[in-house]
Design an enzyme around this catalytic site. Structure first.
Site, PDB file in Angstrom:
ATOM      1  N   HIS A  75       0.815  -1.229   0.000  1.00 44.90           N
ATOM      2  CA  HIS A  75       0.000   0.000   0.000  1.00 44.90           C
ATOM      3  C   HIS A  75       0.843   1.272   0.000  1.00 44.90           C
ATOM      4  O   HIS A  75       0.355   2.350   0.360  1.00 44.90           O
ATOM      5  CB  HIS A  75      -0.963  -0.011   1.198  1.00 44.90           C
ATOM      6  CG  HIS A  75      -1.981  -1.112   1.113  1.00 44.90           C
ATOM      7  ND1 HIS A  75      -2.674  -1.576   2.210  1.00 44.90           N
ATOM      8  CD2 HIS A  75      -2.413  -1.856   0.068  1.00 44.90           C
ATOM      9  CE1 HIS A  75      -3.496  -2.559   1.834  1.00 44.90           C
ATOM     10  NE2 HIS A  75      -3.355  -2.748   0.549  1.00 44.90           N
ATOM     11  N   CYS A  87       5.458  20.549  -6.879  1.00 49.39           N
ATOM     12  CA  CYS A  87       6.717  19.957  -7.346  1.00 49.39           C
ATOM     13  C   CYS A  87       7.762  21.048  -7.548  1.00 49.39           C
ATOM     14  O   CYS A  87       7.466  22.081  -8.160  1.00 49.39           O
ATOM     15  CB  CYS A  87       6.467  19.230  -8.661  1.00 49.39           C
ATOM     16  SG  CYS A  87       7.952  18.610  -9.444  1.00 49.39           S
TER      17      CYS A  87
HETATM   18  N1  APR Z   1      -1.102  -7.148  17.805  1.00 51.51           N
HETATM   19  C1  APR Z   1      -1.673  -7.854  16.771  1.00 51.51           C
HETATM   20  N2  APR Z   1      -2.861  -7.506  16.197  1.00 51.51           N
HETATM   21  C2  APR Z   1      -3.497  -6.421  16.698  1.00 51.51           C
HETATM   22  C3  APR Z   1      -2.978  -5.658  17.776  1.00 51.51           C
HETATM   23  C4  APR Z   1      -1.728  -6.066  18.330  1.00 51.51           C
HETATM   24  N3  APR Z   1      -1.152  -5.412  19.334  1.00 51.51           N
HETATM   25  N4  APR Z   1      -3.863  -4.647  18.046  1.00 51.51           N
HETATM   26  C5  APR Z   1      -4.893  -4.778  17.151  1.00 51.51           C
HETATM   27  N5  APR Z   1      -4.681  -5.838  16.361  1.00 51.51           N
HETATM   28  C6  APR Z   1      -5.515  -6.349  15.263  1.00 51.51           C
HETATM   29  C7  APR Z   1      -6.993  -6.017  15.352  1.00 51.51           C
HETATM   30  O1  APR Z   1      -7.697  -6.982  16.127  1.00 51.51           O
HETATM   31  C8  APR Z   1      -7.411  -6.056  13.883  1.00 51.51           C
HETATM   32  O2  APR Z   1      -7.824  -7.360  13.509  1.00 51.51           O
HETATM   33  O3  APR Z   1      -5.061  -5.727  14.082  1.00 51.51           O
HETATM   34  C9  APR Z   1      -6.124  -5.705  13.121  1.00 51.51           C
HETATM   35  C10 APR Z   1      -6.107  -4.321  12.467  1.00 51.51           C
HETATM   36  O4  APR Z   1      -7.082  -4.338  11.460  1.00 51.51           O
HETATM   37  P1  APR Z   1      -7.365  -3.024  10.578  1.00 51.51           P
HETATM   38  O5  APR Z   1      -7.457  -1.853  11.452  1.00 51.51           O
HETATM   39  O6  APR Z   1      -8.518  -3.364   9.699  1.00 51.51           O
HETATM   40  O7  APR Z   1      -6.021  -2.859   9.723  1.00 51.51           O
HETATM   41  P2  APR Z   1      -5.528  -3.662   8.420  1.00 51.51           P
HETATM   42  O8  APR Z   1      -6.007  -5.065   8.422  1.00 51.51           O
HETATM   43  O9  APR Z   1      -4.083  -3.445   8.322  1.00 51.51           O
HETATM   44  O10 APR Z   1      -6.281  -2.831   7.253  1.00 51.51           O
HETATM   45  C11 APR Z   1      -6.010  -3.179   5.921  1.00 51.51           C
HETATM   46  O11 APR Z   1      -7.224  -1.270   5.146  1.00 51.51           O
HETATM   47  O12 APR Z   1      -7.756   0.867   5.653  1.00 51.51           O
HETATM   48  C12 APR Z   1      -7.036   0.102   4.779  1.00 51.51           C
HETATM   49  O13 APR Z   1      -5.081   0.582   3.537  1.00 51.51           O
HETATM   50  C13 APR Z   1      -5.547   0.382   4.849  1.00 51.51           C
HETATM   51  O14 APR Z   1      -3.686  -1.178   4.896  1.00 51.51           O
HETATM   52  C14 APR Z   1      -4.962  -0.892   5.436  1.00 51.51           C
HETATM   53  C15 APR Z   1      -5.977  -1.938   5.046  1.00 51.51           C
END
Ligand code: APR
Length: 258
Positions: free
Chosen positions: A119, A148
């Site tokens: 990303h 730019c």
């Molecule tokens: N350790 C491990 N996992 C954790 C922790 C921790 N300390 N704290 C929270 N989590 C978990 C949550 O339970 C959740 O399942 O991390 C996950 C985060 O999920 P999202 O917030 O949905 O993030 P992500 O999966 O990276 O999102 C994917 O969505 O918004 C877009 O581009 C953005 O890259 C991102 C993509």
């Protein structure tokens, strides 16, 4: 200290290629907000207003204010023991790589060398006219909607917005790593954003032992071979410690030339 199954330790001890797939959760313990958690970014801000091209065209000032804020937050945090454990895994396994959805650059700052950024990266920016890169220092110094230095075109953050294609090279590397992994770790992701979220199941379908690390179950949990429930900053260092202990014990039991 979390307990790990004999099967997990045996699988990892014998593994030739291990891949870690990370999401916002691995950076939560560094103080970077996740997206969909209770205090997640999307509970406060609307992605359709901030993280897509239409929003940028409509109100580039608002979108830049938000990214400038995120750049400052991320510049002030440090990698945590979860990131560090993946650096140690890169030294421990013959073939190891990190596929990340995170734009925070914390894997590289921790010392990971093989990192596929699906990303983009919040430390990079580029001109939408001529493609010339611009540093965070330049864009934050300019403020507002940065221009730019060479052609005067509008500069944007080098991140993938909703509705945009993932960078082809990074994606191709990620798919190859998933398809050739013996163990695939899905760490700190809600596994709901595609195409990235298709990688854990692609790895499993190609024979990988699929391990999920998350304090909460996700749509992937039922398909995972192991669910390590807890924070990445606790689970990953403990897993690394257990693997190093196993290798030391094996070494003692079978000294070289034995
Ligand atoms: N350790 C491990 N996992 C954790 C922790 C921790 N300390 N704290 C929270 N989590 C978990 C949550 O339970 C959740 O399942 O991390 C996950 C985060 O999920 P999202 O917030 O949905 O993030 P992500 O999966 O990276 O999102 C994917 O969505 O918004 C877009 O581009 C953005 O890259 C991102 C993509």
């Amino acid at each position: 200290m979390p307990d790990f199954s004999d099967r997990l330790i045996a699988c990892m001890a014998q593994a030739n290629r291990v891949t870690a797939f990370t999401g916002a959760g691995i950076s939560a313990e560094s103080g970077v907000p996740t997206f969909r958690g209770t205090d997640g970014l999307w509970s406060k801000f609307r992605p359709e207003e901030l993280a897509n091209m239409d929003a940028f065209m409509r109100n580039p000032q608002l979108v830049w204010e938000w990214y400038a804020h995120r750049k400052r937050v991320i510049a002030d945090v440090q990698p945590n023991p979860g990131h560090i454990a993946l650096v140690r895994m890169e030294e421990f396994f013959t073939h190891f790589g990190v596929i990340t959805q995170n734009i925070d650059n914390l894997h590289r700052r921790a010392g990971s060398r093989t990192v596929y950024e699906l990303h983009g990266n919040i430390e990079r920016n580029y001109c939408m006219e001529c493609g010339k890169p611009a540093t965070n220092e330049e864009v934050l110094r300019q403020g507002g909607v940065p221009r730019c230095g060479s052609c005067g075109g509008v500069v944007r953050p080098d991140v993938v917005w909703f509705g945009e294609m993932l960078p082809e090279d990074e994606w191709d590397h990620a798919v190859r790593a998933a398809e050739s992994s013996d163990v695939f770790l899905s760490i700190g992701t809600s596994a709901v954003v595609y195409p990235a979220a298709s990688l854990p199941l692609l790895a499993k379908d190609h024979g990988a032992y699929l391990v999920e690390v998350n304090p909460e179950p996700t749509p992937l949990t039922d398909r995972a071979d192991e669910f390590l429930q807890g924070p990445a900053g606790v689970i990953l260092p403990a897993l690394m410690h257990a693997l190093e202990e196993t290798r030391a014990a094996d070494g003692a039991a079978h000294p070289p030339g034995d």
